[in-house]
Design a protein around this motif. Sequence first.
Motif, PDB file in Angstrom:
ATOM      1  N   UNK A  25       0.844  -1.196   0.000  1.00 44.75           N
ATOM      2  CA  UNK A  25       0.000   0.000   0.000  1.00 44.75           C
ATOM      3  C   UNK A  25       0.882   1.250   0.000  1.00 44.75           C
ATOM      4  N   UNK A  26       1.953   1.221   0.796  1.00 42.17           N
ATOM      5  CA  UNK A  26       2.916   2.330   0.801  1.00 42.17           C
ATOM      6  C   UNK A  26       3.534   2.488  -0.583  1.00 42.17           C
ATOM      7  N   UNK A  27       3.853   1.374  -1.216  1.00 46.11           N
ATOM      8  CA  UNK A  27       4.480   1.398  -2.536  1.00 46.11           C
ATOM      9  C   UNK A  27       3.548   2.025  -3.579  1.00 46.11           C
ATOM     10  N   UNK A  28       2.264   1.714  -3.491  1.00 44.16           N
ATOM     11  CA  UNK A  28       1.289   2.265  -4.444  1.00 44.16           C
ATOM     12  C   UNK A  28       1.254   3.791  -4.339  1.00 44.16           C
ATOM     13  N   UNK A  29       1.158   4.290  -3.101  1.00 52.18           N
ATOM     14  CA  UNK A  29       1.089   5.738  -2.881  1.00 52.18           C
ATOM     15  C   UNK A  29       2.354   6.424  -3.402  1.00 52.18           C
ATOM     16  N   UNK A  30       3.514   5.876  -3.075  1.00 54.55           N
ATOM     17  CA  UNK A  30       4.782   6.473  -3.507  1.00 54.55           C
ATOM     18  C   UNK A  30       4.918   6.447  -5.030  1.00 54.55           C
ATOM     19  N   UNK A  31       4.471   5.365  -5.662  1.00 58.32           N
ATOM     20  CA  UNK A  31       4.546   5.268  -7.131  1.00 58.32           C
ATOM     21  C   UNK A  31       3.765   6.397  -7.786  1.00 58.32           C
ATOM     22  N   UNK A  32       2.549   6.649  -7.292  1.00 54.05           N
ATOM     23  CA  UNK A  32       1.688   7.679  -7.871  1.00 54.05           C
ATOM     24  C   UNK A  32       2.261   9.077  -7.637  1.00 54.05           C
ATOM     25  N   UNK A  33       2.879   9.300  -6.485  1.00 55.25           N
ATOM     26  CA  UNK A  33       3.429  10.618  -6.155  1.00 55.25           C
ATOM     27  C   UNK A  33       4.533  11.051  -7.117  1.00 55.25           C
ATOM     28  N   UNK A  34       5.166  10.097  -7.799  1.00 55.03           N
ATOM     29  CA  UNK A  34       6.239  10.443  -8.728  1.00 55.03           C
ATOM     30  C   UNK A  34       5.753  11.299  -9.901  1.00 55.03           C
ATOM     31  N   UNK A  35       4.447  11.257 -10.159  1.00 52.15           N
ATOM     32  CA  UNK A  35       3.887  12.046 -11.256  1.00 52.15           C
ATOM     33  C   UNK A  35       4.123  13.543 -11.039  1.00 52.15           C
ATOM     34  N   UNK A  36       4.163  13.987  -9.786  1.00 56.38           N
ATOM     35  CA  UNK A  36       4.191  15.427  -9.491  1.00 56.38           C
ATOM     36  C   UNK A  36       5.555  15.964  -9.053  1.00 56.38           C
ATOM     37  N   UNK A  37       6.609  15.157  -9.096  1.00 61.57           N
ATOM     38  CA  UNK A  37       7.908  15.657  -8.637  1.00 61.57           C
ATOM     39  C   UNK A  37       8.421  16.766  -9.559  1.00 61.57           C
ATOM     40  N   UNK A  38       9.133  17.713  -8.951  1.00 57.32           N
ATOM     41  CA  UNK A  38       9.668  18.853  -9.698  1.00 57.32           C
ATOM     42  C   UNK A  38      11.181  18.990  -9.568  1.00 57.32           C
ATOM     43  N   UNK A  39      11.781  18.312  -8.607  1.00 53.92           N
ATOM     44  CA  UNK A  39      13.230  18.433  -8.378  1.00 53.92           C
ATOM     45  C   UNK A  39      13.850  17.057  -8.168  1.00 53.92           C
ATOM     46  N   UNK A  40      15.167  17.021  -8.296  1.00 51.54           N
ATOM     47  CA  UNK A  40      15.882  15.774  -8.035  1.00 51.54           C
ATOM     48  C   UNK A  40      15.717  15.311  -6.606  1.00 51.54           C
ATOM     49  N   UNK A  41      15.682  16.269  -5.664  1.00 49.11           N
ATOM     50  CA  UNK A  41      15.508  15.912  -4.254  1.00 49.11           C
ATOM     51  C   UNK A  41      14.186  15.192  -4.017  1.00 49.11           C
ATOM     52  N   UNK A  42      13.110  15.721  -4.609  1.00 51.15           N
ATOM     53  CA  UNK A  42      11.796  15.105  -4.428  1.00 51.15           C
ATOM     54  C   UNK A  42      11.779  13.676  -4.979  1.00 51.15           C
ATOM     55  N   UNK A  43      12.347  13.513  -6.157  1.00 52.41           N
ATOM     56  CA  UNK A  43      12.375  12.177  -6.759  1.00 52.41           C
ATOM     57  C   UNK A  43      13.221  11.224  -5.932  1.00 52.41           C
ATOM     58  N   UNK A  44      14.330  11.727  -5.408  1.00 51.63           N
ATOM     59  CA  UNK A  44      15.199  10.900  -4.563  1.00 51.63           C
ATOM     60  C   UNK A  44      14.441  10.399  -3.334  1.00 51.63           C
ATOM     61  N   UNK A  45      13.713  11.276  -2.646  1.00 55.49           N
ATOM     62  CA  UNK A  45      12.997  10.907  -1.426  1.00 55.49           C
ATOM     63  C   UNK A  45      11.891   9.905  -1.716  1.00 55.49           C
ATOM     64  N   UNK A  46      11.126  10.154  -2.788  1.00 55.01           N
ATOM     65  CA  UNK A  46      10.019   9.247  -3.105  1.00 55.01           C
ATOM     66  C   UNK A  46      10.531   7.862  -3.481  1.00 55.01           C
ATOM     67  N   UNK A  47      11.611   7.810  -4.242  1.00 52.56           N
ATOM     68  CA  UNK A  47      12.152   6.496  -4.618  1.00 52.56           C
ATOM     69  C   UNK A  47      12.844   5.823  -3.430  1.00 52.56           C
ATOM     70  N   UNK A  48      13.296   6.605  -2.489  1.00 53.79           N
ATOM     71  CA  UNK A  48      13.800   6.030  -1.241  1.00 53.79           C
ATOM     72  C   UNK A  48      12.670   5.297  -0.514  1.00 53.79           C
TER      73      UNK A  48
END
Length: 453
Positions: free
Chosen positions: A93-116
Amino acid sequence: MMKRKRKNIVDDAEFSGFHARLTVYSSGGPFLDGYILSIIAIALIQIRPQLHLNTTWSGLIGASALIGIFIGGFMGYVTDKFGRQLMYTIDFIVLIVASILQVWVQTGWELFIIRLILGISVGADYPIATSLLAEFSPKKQRGLMLGVTLIAYYIGSTVAYIVGQVMLNIGPNAWRWILASSAIPAVILVLLRMGTPESPRWLLQKGRKTEAEKVLKQVYGPTASLQDIVMPDGSTGKTSYFTLFMPGYLKRTLYVGLFYMAAVAPLFAMLTFGPEMLASYHLFEGASGYGAAIISALFLIGCIPALFLVNRMGRRMLIIVSFTGMTVGVLILGLFPHGPLAMIFVGFVLYAIFSGGPNVMEWLAPNELFPTEVRGTAVGITTCISRFGAVIGTYLFPWGLENFGIGPTMLVAAAVTFGGLIVCVLLAPETTNKTLNAASQPESVSRRKSPAP
């Protein structure tokens, strides 16, 4: 008249529909691991110019999920303390939420945290799912069932490269939907996993005898009883990280952690930066996603013979022979960076095919070599050790390509793989055809029970 010994219903069970379903459900984590780690390789083609990533940030984002898996491995302790079933769906369930959040990332930091976070959820699933699978597996099918989960990794990786290459045609923002696509298989797997029973071995180890017997009868029939899952000699019943470093288990912890690290450090770097690696060899230019899919498919094919050889050849011999072949394959790639093409192909094929042995053993070994009370903890800790090396390898791989070229970079990978071979020669035990109780006994107990010459 001699009394006939009672057949153990759990260890000697026939492979059933329940075992098949549990194998498929438990393979979901490795499938998503392969998918998530590989899909970023395609997405980075568009991400780099849009988010203005340099080599350092490309390496960090490529390694971010691996860092998360390192952290998630510590959840093995949680599954030993609170049960396998509890976390079996929550992590996805955590993985599903994080996967969807990647649609809205704007910076490398945001993408790094979500993929973490994605990596943490995948890393948590390894000890949960593989411990549950091992504790339900019949003795003769245990190697096959746990080995199939690794095949799922390469299926996920192969599918990711193909999906990513196809979706690149959507437009300049295709990378957002490419990354979010991992939510689809995750949703399916959450639905499939609902209703999976708790491990009766874990229930018995926690003193919940009535519940353990209920699960046994539900899965194996009315004749099953608690004597089919008696606790092994030397079992303490206590979950503790320190158990893994006690004299009876320290050698096993070092063996699994180090061979696992030596196997995946070069491998994950190749899969994460597959397109860049193939471009360095001037292969599949313009369609590197499909080329990387072919390489991933070779790794998948390599797992198939290993699934059947793990019992015939034996655990120890299989992994020693496999590391030997892998070392030769990656050494060829390092020595002949400019061809001929046939030599490069031989190097890839050798490395991919022989990697099947360590792939099958990566989850089979820790689940066999450690008892119920620390089985999940052992899978988690050895996964952490392996991902430490994988993070370093994945982070440094693009840096090595840029500063030294493909030849020297692959020679370093050959040295790491050779180190894995040495570890296996010195430390690999033999557990083929042993019950889970016998295989997980500490060495002191095993020696005490061995007959005198």
